[in-house]
Design a protein around this motif. Structure first.
Motif, PDB file in Angstrom:
ATOM      1  N   GLY A   1       0.782  -1.229   0.000  1.00 42.18           N
ATOM      2  CA  GLY A   1       0.000   0.000   0.000  1.00 42.18           C
ATOM      3  C   GLY A   1       0.809   1.272   0.000  1.00 42.18           C
ATOM      4  N   LYS A   2       2.126   1.140  -0.123  1.00 45.40           N
ATOM      5  CA  LYS A   2       2.982   2.330  -0.104  1.00 45.40           C
ATOM      6  C   LYS A   2       3.795   2.427  -1.385  1.00 45.40           C
ATOM      7  CE  LYS A   2       3.408   2.699   4.905  1.00 45.40           C
ATOM      8  NZ  LYS A   2       4.348   2.897   6.051  1.00 45.40           N
ATOM      9  N   ARG A   3       4.357   3.598  -1.612  1.00 47.34           N
ATOM     10  CA  ARG A   3       5.173   3.818  -2.792  1.00 47.34           C
ATOM     11  C   ARG A   3       6.566   3.244  -2.584  1.00 47.34           C
ATOM     12  NH1 ARG A   3       4.596  10.017  -4.600  1.00 47.34           N
ATOM     13  NH2 ARG A   3       5.681   9.163  -6.406  1.00 47.34           N
ATOM     14  N   ARG A   4       7.224   2.896  -3.699  1.00 46.57           N
ATOM     15  CA  ARG A   4       8.592   2.420  -3.624  1.00 46.57           C
ATOM     16  C   ARG A   4       9.484   3.580  -3.192  1.00 46.57           C
ATOM     17  NH1 ARG A   4      10.842  -1.379  -8.390  1.00 46.57           N
ATOM     18  NH2 ARG A   4       8.844  -2.334  -7.856  1.00 46.57           N
ATOM     19  N   GLU A   5      10.398   3.300  -2.292  1.00 35.87           N
ATOM     20  CA  GLU A   5      11.273   4.351  -1.771  1.00 35.87           C
ATOM     21  C   GLU A   5      12.713   3.878  -1.730  1.00 35.87           C
ATOM     22  OE1 GLU A   5      10.229   5.249   2.288  1.00 35.87           O
ATOM     23  OE2 GLU A   5      10.631   3.228   2.984  1.00 35.87           O
ATOM     24  N   LEU A   6      13.614   4.840  -1.839  1.00 34.98           N
ATOM     25  CA  LEU A   6      15.026   4.523  -1.742  1.00 34.98           C
ATOM     26  C   LEU A   6      15.373   4.166  -0.302  1.00 34.98           C
ATOM     27  CD1 LEU A   6      17.918   4.553  -3.011  1.00 34.98           C
ATOM     28  CD2 LEU A   6      18.075   6.914  -2.177  1.00 34.98           C
ATOM     29  N   VAL A   7      16.132   3.089  -0.152  1.00 30.88           N
ATOM     30  CA  VAL A   7      16.659   2.724   1.164  1.00 30.88           C
ATOM     31  C   VAL A   7      18.092   3.220   1.299  1.00 30.88           C
ATOM     32  CG1 VAL A   7      17.204   0.826   2.734  1.00 30.88           C
ATOM     33  CG2 VAL A   7      15.183   0.682   1.257  1.00 30.88           C
ATOM     34  N   ALA A   8      18.917   2.870   0.344  1.00 37.38           N
ATOM     35  CA  ALA A   8      20.318   3.284   0.370  1.00 37.38           C
ATOM     36  C   ALA A   8      20.915   3.085  -1.003  1.00 37.38           C
ATOM     37  CB  ALA A   8      21.105   2.475   1.405  1.00 37.38           C
ATOM     38  N   SER A   9      21.938   3.877  -1.303  1.00 37.45           N
ATOM     39  CA  SER A   9      22.649   3.722  -2.566  1.00 37.45           C
ATOM     40  C   SER A   9      24.110   4.067  -2.355  1.00 37.45           C
ATOM     41  CB  SER A   9      22.048   4.607  -3.657  1.00 37.45           C
ATOM     42  OG  SER A   9      22.251   5.976  -3.366  1.00 37.45           O
ATOM     43  N   ILE A  10      24.940   3.602  -3.286  1.00 43.08           N
ATOM     44  CA  ILE A  10      26.363   3.867  -3.224  1.00 43.08           C
ATOM     45  C   ILE A  10      26.879   4.031  -4.639  1.00 43.08           C
ATOM     46  CG2 ILE A  10      26.882   1.382  -3.109  1.00 43.08           C
ATOM     47  CD1 ILE A  10      29.339   2.138  -1.382  1.00 43.08           C
ATOM     48  N   THR A  11      27.723   5.050  -4.855  1.00 39.78           N
ATOM     49  CA  THR A  11      28.295   5.268  -6.173  1.00 39.78           C
ATOM     50  C   THR A  11      29.600   4.500  -6.307  1.00 39.78           C
ATOM     51  OG1 THR A  11      29.633   7.174  -5.544  1.00 39.78           O
ATOM     52  CG2 THR A  11      27.325   7.602  -6.133  1.00 39.78           C
ATOM     53  N   SER A  12      30.099   4.427  -7.526  1.00 35.70           N
ATOM     54  CA  SER A  12      31.368   3.745  -7.759  1.00 35.70           C
ATOM     55  C   SER A  12      32.511   4.457  -7.030  1.00 35.70           C
ATOM     56  CB  SER A  12      31.666   3.683  -9.258  1.00 35.70           C
ATOM     57  OG  SER A  12      31.697   4.990  -9.804  1.00 35.70           O
ATOM     58  N   GLY A  13      32.314   5.724  -6.717  1.00 33.17           N
ATOM     59  CA  GLY A  13      33.318   6.472  -5.979  1.00 33.17           C
ATOM     60  C   GLY A  13      33.188   6.331  -4.475  1.00 33.17           C
ATOM     61  N   GLY A  14      32.148   5.615  -4.039  1.00 32.39           N
ATOM     62  CA  GLY A  14      31.996   5.349  -2.611  1.00 32.39           C
ATOM     63  C   GLY A  14      31.057   6.292  -1.875  1.00 32.39           C
ATOM     64  N   THR A  15      30.411   7.192  -2.580  1.00 32.49           N
ATOM     65  CA  THR A  15      29.476   8.098  -1.927  1.00 32.49           C
ATOM     66  C   THR A  15      28.179   7.363  -1.608  1.00 32.49           C
ATOM     67  OG1 THR A  15      30.374  10.015  -3.094  1.00 32.49           O
ATOM     68  CG2 THR A  15      28.185  10.249  -2.141  1.00 32.49           C
ATOM     69  N   THR A  16      27.758   7.444  -0.357  1.00 36.11           N
ATOM     70  CA  THR A  16      26.557   6.722   0.079  1.00 36.11           C
ATOM     71  C   THR A  16      25.413   7.689   0.396  1.00 36.11           C
ATOM     72  OG1 THR A  16      27.356   6.733   2.363  1.00 36.11           O
ATOM     73  CG2 THR A  16      27.892   4.807   1.027  1.00 36.11           C
ATOM     74  N   THR A  17      24.219   7.174   0.218  1.00 38.13           N
ATOM     75  CA  THR A  17      22.998   7.901   0.557  1.00 38.13           C
ATOM     76  C   THR A  17      22.086   6.938   1.295  1.00 38.13           C
ATOM     77  OG1 THR A  17      23.165   9.292  -1.418  1.00 38.13           O
ATOM     78  CG2 THR A  17      21.020   9.191  -0.340  1.00 38.13           C
TER      79      THR A  17
ATOM     80  N   SER B   1      21.856   0.865   9.166  1.00 41.62           N
ATOM     81  CA  SER B   1      22.233   0.074   7.999  1.00 41.62           C
ATOM     82  C   SER B   1      23.537   0.567   7.412  1.00 41.62           C
ATOM     83  CB  SER B   1      21.125   0.160   6.942  1.00 41.62           C
ATOM     84  OG  SER B   1      21.020   1.477   6.443  1.00 41.62           O
ATOM     85  N   THR B   2      24.174  -0.322   6.656  1.00 38.58           N
ATOM     86  CA  THR B   2      25.416   0.010   5.971  1.00 38.58           C
ATOM     87  C   THR B   2      25.367  -0.598   4.578  1.00 38.58           C
ATOM     88  OG1 THR B   2      26.640  -0.017   8.050  1.00 38.58           O
ATOM     89  CG2 THR B   2      27.911  -0.128   6.016  1.00 38.58           C
ATOM     90  N   ILE B   3      25.608   0.236   3.578  1.00 38.10           N
ATOM     91  CA  ILE B   3      25.668  -0.251   2.206  1.00 38.10           C
ATOM     92  C   ILE B   3      27.119  -0.277   1.760  1.00 38.10           C
ATOM     93  CG2 ILE B   3      25.342   2.021   1.133  1.00 38.10           C
ATOM     94  CD1 ILE B   3      23.629   0.555  -1.008  1.00 38.10           C
ATOM     95  N   SER B   4      27.485  -1.317   1.021  1.00 33.17           N
ATOM     96  CA  SER B   4      28.853  -1.443   0.545  1.00 33.17           C
ATOM     97  C   SER B   4      28.836  -2.042  -0.856  1.00 33.17           C
ATOM     98  CB  SER B   4      29.682  -2.311   1.494  1.00 33.17           C
ATOM     99  OG  SER B   4      29.111  -3.602   1.620  1.00 33.17           O
ATOM    100  N   MET B   5      29.893  -1.771  -1.599  1.00 32.69           N
ATOM    101  CA  MET B   5      29.987  -2.279  -2.962  1.00 32.69           C
ATOM    102  C   MET B   5      31.362  -2.875  -3.195  1.00 32.69           C
ATOM    103  SD  MET B   5      29.045  -0.425  -6.582  1.00 32.69           S
ATOM    104  CE  MET B   5      30.166   0.941  -6.400  1.00 32.69           C
ATOM    105  N   ASP B   6      31.383  -4.050  -3.756  1.00 31.95           N
ATOM    106  CA  ASP B   6      32.615  -4.697  -4.165  1.00 31.95           C
ATOM    107  C   ASP B   6      32.747  -4.469  -5.668  1.00 31.95           C
ATOM    108  OD1 ASP B   6      34.606  -6.420  -5.049  1.00 31.95           O
ATOM    109  OD2 ASP B   6      34.138  -7.938  -3.558  1.00 31.95           O
ATOM    110  N   GLY B   7      33.577  -3.508  -6.033  1.00 29.03           N
ATOM    111  CA  GLY B   7      33.701  -3.153  -7.437  1.00 29.03           C
ATOM    112  C   GLY B   7      34.232  -4.277  -8.298  1.00 29.03           C
ATOM    113  N   ALA B   8      35.124  -5.071  -7.736  1.00 30.19           N
ATOM    114  CA  ALA B   8      35.714  -6.161  -8.502  1.00 30.19           C
ATOM    115  C   ALA B   8      34.672  -7.215  -8.846  1.00 30.19           C
ATOM    116  CB  ALA B   8      36.866  -6.785  -7.727  1.00 30.19           C
ATOM    117  N   LYS B   9      33.724  -7.417  -7.952  1.00 33.40           N
ATOM    118  CA  LYS B   9      32.707  -8.440  -8.149  1.00 33.40           C
ATOM    119  C   LYS B   9      31.375  -7.853  -8.595  1.00 33.40           C
ATOM    120  CE  LYS B   9      34.719 -11.491  -4.639  1.00 33.40           C
ATOM    121  NZ  LYS B   9      34.483 -12.240  -3.380  1.00 33.40           N
ATOM    122  N   ASN B  10      31.319  -6.519  -8.719  1.00 37.67           N
ATOM    123  CA  ASN B  10      30.057  -5.866  -9.077  1.00 37.67           C
ATOM    124  C   ASN B  10      28.927  -6.285  -8.153  1.00 37.67           C
ATOM    125  OD1 ASN B  10      31.093  -4.391 -11.181  1.00 37.67           O
ATOM    126  ND2 ASN B  10      30.510  -5.853 -12.749  1.00 37.67           N
TER     127      ASN B  10
END
Length: 115
Positions: A42-58, A67-76
């Motif tokens: 019953g609710k709209r889709r919303e952003l939880v977290a994001s991370i850029t290739s440069g490591g900037t998080t939102t 929460s903590t978001i992380s990205m492994d660039g080598a493994k995508n």
């Protein structure tokens, strides 16, 4: 067509933790940003977290500090660690991957938090 392989959802008691992971199939693309969105009934889709290739998080205000978001660039691969989960975090969580040429979303995985 690139598929996003999501994993890590499930049922957890309030106060518990889950770790969500997502990786696109295939290769040959350059990822700009990866993230997670969620949609509760019953609710709209919303952003939880994001991370850029440069490591900037939102982070959404509702999840910030839990929460903590992380990205492994080598493994995508993008991972989202969710802690101190509450019933209001119950939703379908969708992975999102943005490249120079396309943006793709996963099919979604269910996260259910029981009180």
């Amino acid at each position: 067509q690139v598929d996003l392989v999501e994993s890590g959802g499930g049922l957890v008691q309030a106060g518990g933790s889950l770790r969500l992971s997502c990786a696109p199939s295939g290769n040959g693309f350059s990822i700009n940003r990866m993230g997670w969105l969620r949609q509760a009934p019953g609710k709209r889709r919303e952003l939880v977290a994001s991370i850029t290739s440069g490591g900037t998080t939102t982070y959404a205000d509702s999840i910030k500090g839990r929460s903590t978001i992380s990205m492994d660039g080598a493994k995508n691969t993008v991972s989202l660690q969710l802690n101190s989960l509450q019933p209001e975090d119950t939703a379908v969580y969708f992975c999102e991957v943005d490249t120079d040429d396309w943006t793709q979303w996963g099919q979604g995985i269910q996260v259910t938090v029981s009180s």
